[in-house]
Motif scaffolding. Structure first.
Motif, PDB file in Angstrom:
ATOM      1  N   GLY A 248      25.509  38.437  63.696  1.00 49.28           N
ATOM      2  CA  GLY A 248      24.696  38.338  62.493  1.00 49.28           C
ATOM      3  C   GLY A 248      25.478  38.356  61.197  1.00 49.28           C
ATOM      4  N   GLY A 249      26.791  38.174  61.273  1.00 44.90           N
ATOM      5  CA  GLY A 249      27.601  38.178  60.065  1.00 44.90           C
ATOM      6  C   GLY A 249      27.291  37.015  59.153  1.00 44.90           C
ATOM      7  N   THR A 250      27.418  37.237  57.860  1.00 44.12           N
ATOM      8  CA  THR A 250      27.262  36.149  56.896  1.00 44.12           C
ATOM      9  C   THR A 250      28.486  35.246  56.963  1.00 44.12           C
ATOM     10  N   ASN A 251      28.382  34.079  56.325  1.00 45.00           N
ATOM     11  CA  ASN A 251      29.544  33.193  56.287  1.00 45.00           C
ATOM     12  C   ASN A 251      30.743  33.885  55.646  1.00 45.00           C
ATOM     13  N   GLU A 252      30.491  34.686  54.634  1.00 48.62           N
ATOM     14  CA  GLU A 252      31.572  35.402  53.963  1.00 48.62           C
ATOM     15  C   GLU A 252      32.213  36.435  54.891  1.00 48.62           C
ATOM     16  N   GLN A 253      31.404  37.095  55.687  1.00 46.94           N
ATOM     17  CA  GLN A 253      31.951  38.061  56.644  1.00 46.94           C
ATOM     18  C   GLN A 253      32.714  37.354  57.764  1.00 46.94           C
ATOM     19  N   ILE A 254      32.204  36.203  58.169  1.00 43.91           N
ATOM     20  CA  ILE A 254      32.885  35.410  59.198  1.00 43.91           C
ATOM     21  C   ILE A 254      34.265  34.986  58.700  1.00 43.91           C
ATOM     22  N   GLU A 255      34.302  34.495  57.468  1.00 43.77           N
ATOM     23  CA  GLU A 255      35.587  34.077  56.875  1.00 43.77           C
ATOM     24  C   GLU A 255      36.529  35.261  56.769  1.00 43.77           C
ATOM     25  N   ASN A 256      35.992  36.422  56.446  1.00 44.34           N
ATOM     26  CA  ASN A 256      36.805  37.636  56.358  1.00 44.34           C
ATOM     27  C   ASN A 256      37.362  38.013  57.731  1.00 44.34           C
ATOM     28  N   ALA A 257      36.535  37.961  58.750  1.00 44.33           N
ATOM     29  CA  ALA A 257      36.991  38.288  60.102  1.00 44.33           C
ATOM     30  C   ALA A 257      38.112  37.348  60.545  1.00 44.33           C
ATOM     31  N   ALA A 258      37.933  36.056  60.276  1.00 43.78           N
ATOM     32  CA  ALA A 258      38.963  35.073  60.643  1.00 43.78           C
ATOM     33  C   ALA A 258      40.257  35.337  59.895  1.00 43.78           C
ATOM     34  N   GLU A 259      40.132  35.714  58.645  1.00 44.89           N
ATOM     35  CA  GLU A 259      41.321  36.024  57.833  1.00 44.89           C
ATOM     36  C   GLU A 259      42.056  37.232  58.383  1.00 44.89           C
ATOM     37  N   ILE A 260      41.318  38.288  58.727  1.00 40.63           N
ATOM     38  CA  ILE A 260      41.943  39.493  59.286  1.00 40.63           C
ATOM     39  C   ILE A 260      42.647  39.156  60.600  1.00 40.63           C
ATOM     40  N   GLY A 261      41.996  38.329  61.415  1.00 46.59           N
ATOM     41  CA  GLY A 261      42.564  37.964  62.702  1.00 46.59           C
ATOM     42  C   GLY A 261      43.921  37.305  62.581  1.00 46.59           C
ATOM     43  N   MET A 262      44.115  36.472  61.566  1.00 48.43           N
ATOM     44  CA  MET A 262      45.411  35.832  61.383  1.00 48.43           C
ATOM     45  C   MET A 262      46.377  36.696  60.594  1.00 48.43           C
ATOM     46  N   GLU A 263      45.885  37.388  59.592  1.00 51.08           N
ATOM     47  CA  GLU A 263      46.791  38.142  58.712  1.00 51.08           C
ATOM     48  C   GLU A 263      47.688  39.081  59.513  1.00 51.08           C
ATOM     49  N   HIS A 264      47.168  39.640  60.577  1.00 54.60           N
ATOM     50  CA  HIS A 264      47.927  40.624  61.344  1.00 54.60           C
ATOM     51  C   HIS A 264      48.581  40.013  62.584  1.00 54.60           C
ATOM     52  N   ASN A 265      48.702  38.686  62.555  1.00 53.00           N
ATOM     53  CA  ASN A 265      49.533  37.963  63.517  1.00 53.00           C
ATOM     54  C   ASN A 265      50.625  37.158  62.809  1.00 53.00           C
ATOM     55  N   LEU A 266      50.689  37.274  61.486  1.00 52.29           N
ATOM     56  CA  LEU A 266      51.687  36.518  60.730  1.00 52.29           C
ATOM     57  C   LEU A 266      53.093  36.858  61.211  1.00 52.29           C
ATOM     58  N   GLY A 267      53.899  35.829  61.388  1.00 54.60           N
ATOM     59  CA  GLY A 267      55.281  36.015  61.802  1.00 54.60           C
ATOM     60  C   GLY A 267      55.482  36.142  63.300  1.00 54.60           C
ATOM     61  N   LEU A 268      54.412  36.020  64.087  1.00 49.96           N
ATOM     62  CA  LEU A 268      54.518  36.169  65.539  1.00 49.96           C
ATOM     63  C   LEU A 268      55.354  35.031  66.127  1.00 49.96           C
ATOM     64  N   THR A 269      56.416  35.393  66.832  1.00 47.41           N
ATOM     65  CA  THR A 269      57.346  34.398  67.355  1.00 47.41           C
ATOM     66  C   THR A 269      56.932  33.909  68.734  1.00 47.41           C
ATOM     67  N   CYS A 270      57.517  32.802  69.150  1.00 47.90           N
ATOM     68  CA  CYS A 270      57.321  32.273  70.497  1.00 47.90           C
ATOM     69  C   CYS A 270      58.679  32.304  71.192  1.00 47.90           C
ATOM     70  N   ASP A 271      58.882  33.260  72.088  1.00 49.79           N
ATOM     71  CA  ASP A 271      60.183  33.445  72.739  1.00 49.79           C
ATOM     72  C   ASP A 271      60.004  33.695  74.234  1.00 49.79           C
ATOM     73  N   PRO A 272      59.403  32.740  74.955  1.00 50.47           N
ATOM     74  CA  PRO A 272      59.071  32.963  76.369  1.00 50.47           C
ATOM     75  C   PRO A 272      60.321  33.089  77.241  1.00 50.47           C
ATOM     76  N   ILE A 273      60.361  34.118  78.057  1.00 52.59           N
ATOM     77  CA  ILE A 273      61.495  34.315  78.953  1.00 52.59           C
ATOM     78  C   ILE A 273      61.543  33.181  79.979  1.00 52.59           C
ATOM     79  N   ALA A 274      62.720  32.577  80.104  1.00 55.38           N
ATOM     80  CA  ALA A 274      62.956  31.464  81.036  1.00 55.38           C
ATOM     81  C   ALA A 274      62.072  30.255  80.729  1.00 55.38           C
ATOM     82  N   GLY A 275      61.494  30.211  79.526  1.00 51.14           N
ATOM     83  CA  GLY A 275      60.641  29.093  79.157  1.00 51.14           C
ATOM     84  C   GLY A 275      59.325  29.051  79.895  1.00 51.14           C
ATOM     85  N   LEU A 276      58.969  30.173  80.549  1.00 49.72           N
ATOM     86  CA  LEU A 276      57.719  30.234  81.309  1.00 49.72           C
ATOM     87  C   LEU A 276      56.610  30.842  80.458  1.00 49.72           C
ATOM     88  N   VAL A 277      55.392  30.389  80.673  1.00 54.02           N
ATOM     89  CA  VAL A 277      54.256  30.907  79.909  1.00 54.02           C
ATOM     90  C   VAL A 277      53.722  32.151  80.622  1.00 54.02           C
TER      91      VAL A 277
END
Length: 460
Positions: A365-394
């Motif tokens: 039931g979130g408003t569009n503004e709350q939805i945008e806020n949730a999406a922003e929080i979700g990315m803000e705290h993943n900023l800088g996350l690297t991709c370094d898979p061991i042996a190139g495996l997922v």
């Protein structure tokens, strides 16, 4: 033509949307180009050259097998996961490949499928060159393809068009949006939710005769993947010796549920669902690219959590969840990247977390503004996350990273729902920051397996 919800959610095989699904699509497209140019009769040999991240982690991501399957005419959303290894084994045994089911030619991996380590094509880190020669050994046709994340593939010509200002589309969408602010402004004017605007656009895009039915099918494929992951046991392929854990986690969780002794039940279920999906992804099972395969567990986990604990609206809730998630994913696709080879894992797990957080907020039931806020929080705290898979495996750290993305999405939605939608940092600013951070990130942290855990953890 604008992006479709179905562009963000594709059905394919694991382990990677950019390294497996994309190259399979490229192989298909190349064969189709040969047919359209009436060149198939002249073809005597084919050569595949993989560059950048496709070369560096291609073996661990099954890029070589995916290309062979694509050249054979197989498509990611249709190929049987159990048949796929058999097809590749036959090609290797006979040293022949059946191009598109039309013409059989000699094919020797050691000379016809090359990993060009340390080399890159100019347009994107995930580049590949496909070429064919006639009996005299003369190249009669070649094309470059770029797997730009999420199963999206661009040819050399398409990348050049991409660099030009976008031409006005003949289809006038009722709610055209390029960024998050557009969505908020149009939502205030129309009184519609983000999901409703996305679905209104979908009606004119022509990608689906029944988008609701297609989204429910996407949900079903996600749930089927969770179910498979929960029952299968054993060790994941690739040599790391990683054991499947979802099966035992599921059994333990059911015991705790019966005893009532579980104060973190929601978190446990999200962890289970995400792990089940990405263990299936690691073995080349059928998954939904959401928006990538490396991050394929986040959205299904949060959606399954919503269905299990919160959904009071039936299928309507599912459609709202996925339409909202897709609209948020489009913002990243349009303005940044969903390719770990380009921006690190923040472009995969970070984007999936952002999409799931906004979607979960919407169905509560979130408003569009709350939805945008949730999406922003979700990315803000993943900023800088690297991709370094061991042996190139997922597998490591990818599988557990999906569980973390799912749990973060839950918390981001809760934080947003506890506010009124007003916040200091906005989604568009975070998307811009993510992209800039990714471009600044050293290439050893961008899906090349040459930095981070990939070299500091023993791969045996």
């Amino acid at each position: 033509m604008g992006l479709s919800v179905l562009d963000l959610f594709k059905i394919g095989l694991g382990p990677s949307s950019s390294h497996t699904v994309g190259p399979m699509v490229a192989g298909n497209r190349f064969v189709a180009e040969l047919v359209s140019r009436n060149l198939m009769e002249q073809v005597a040999s084919v050569k595949v050259e993989l560059f950048g991240s496709l070369a560096m982690t291609g073996k661990g991501h099954a890029t070589d097998t995916a290309v062979m399957q694509g050249l054979s005419g197989e498509q990611p959303d249709q190929i049987d996961p159990d048949y796929a290894p058999e097809l590749v084994a036959t090609i290797r045994e006979l040293q022949k490949i059946d191009l598109g089911g039309i013409k059989t030619i000699a094919f020797k991996e050691e000379s016809d499928l090359l990993f060009c380590f340390g080399q890159s094509l100019p347009k994107h880190p995930n580049g590949m060159t496909l070429s064919v020669r006639d009996e005299a050994g003369i190249v009669i046709y070649q094309n470059n393809f770029y797997s730009v994340g999420g199963g999206f593939v661009l040819s050399e010509e398409e990348t050049e068009k991409n660099d030009q200002p976008e031409e006005a589309s003949s289809v006038k969408l009722p709610y055209p949006f390029e960024n998050g602010e557009d969505l908020l402004v149009m939502g205030r004017k129309s009184g519609l939710s983000i999901a409703e605007m996305a679905l209104a656009n979908e009606a004119l895009l022509g990608r689906s005769d029944d988008i609701r039915k297609d989204l429910l099918h996407i949900r079903d494929v996600m749930n089927a993947c969770i179910d498979r992951g929960c029952v299968r046991t054993g060790v994941l392929p690739g040599g790391l010796g990683v054991k499947r854990r979802a099966n035992s986690l599921h059994a333990d969780l059911l015991k705790k549920q019966k005893s009532g002794d579980n104060h973190l039940e929601a978190m446990d279920w999200v962890n289970l669902f995400a792990m089940a999906v990405n263990e299936e992804n690691a073995v080349g099972g059928r998954v939904v690219t959401a928006p990538t395969n490396g991050a394929a567990g986040v959205i299904p986990a949060v959606l399954a959590y919503f269905e299990k604990f919160l959904n009071k609206d039936g299928d309507d809730g599912i459609v709202t969840f996925l339409a909202t998630a897709a609209a948020i994913g489009m913002l990243y696709k349009k303005n940044a990247s969903i390719s770990a080879a380009e921006v690190g894992c923040q472009g995969e797990i970070g984007v999936a977390c952002s999409m799931a957080a906004g979607a979960l907020c919407a169905v509560q039931g979130g408003t569009n503004e709350q939805i945008e806020n949730a999406a922003e929080i979700g990315m803000e705290h993943n900023l800088g996350l690297t991709c370094d898979p061991i042996a190139g495996l997922v597998q490591v750290p990818c599988i557990e990273r999906n569980t973390m993305g799912g749990v973060k999405a839950l918390n981001a939605a809760r934080l947003a729902m506890n506010g009124d939608g007003s916040h200091r940092v906005h989604l568009d600013e975070v998307i811009q920051t993510m992209y800039q951070t990714g471009l600044d990130m050293h290439e050893k942290y961008r899906e090349t397996a040459t930095g981070g855990l990939a070299i500091n953890a023993v791969a045996c």
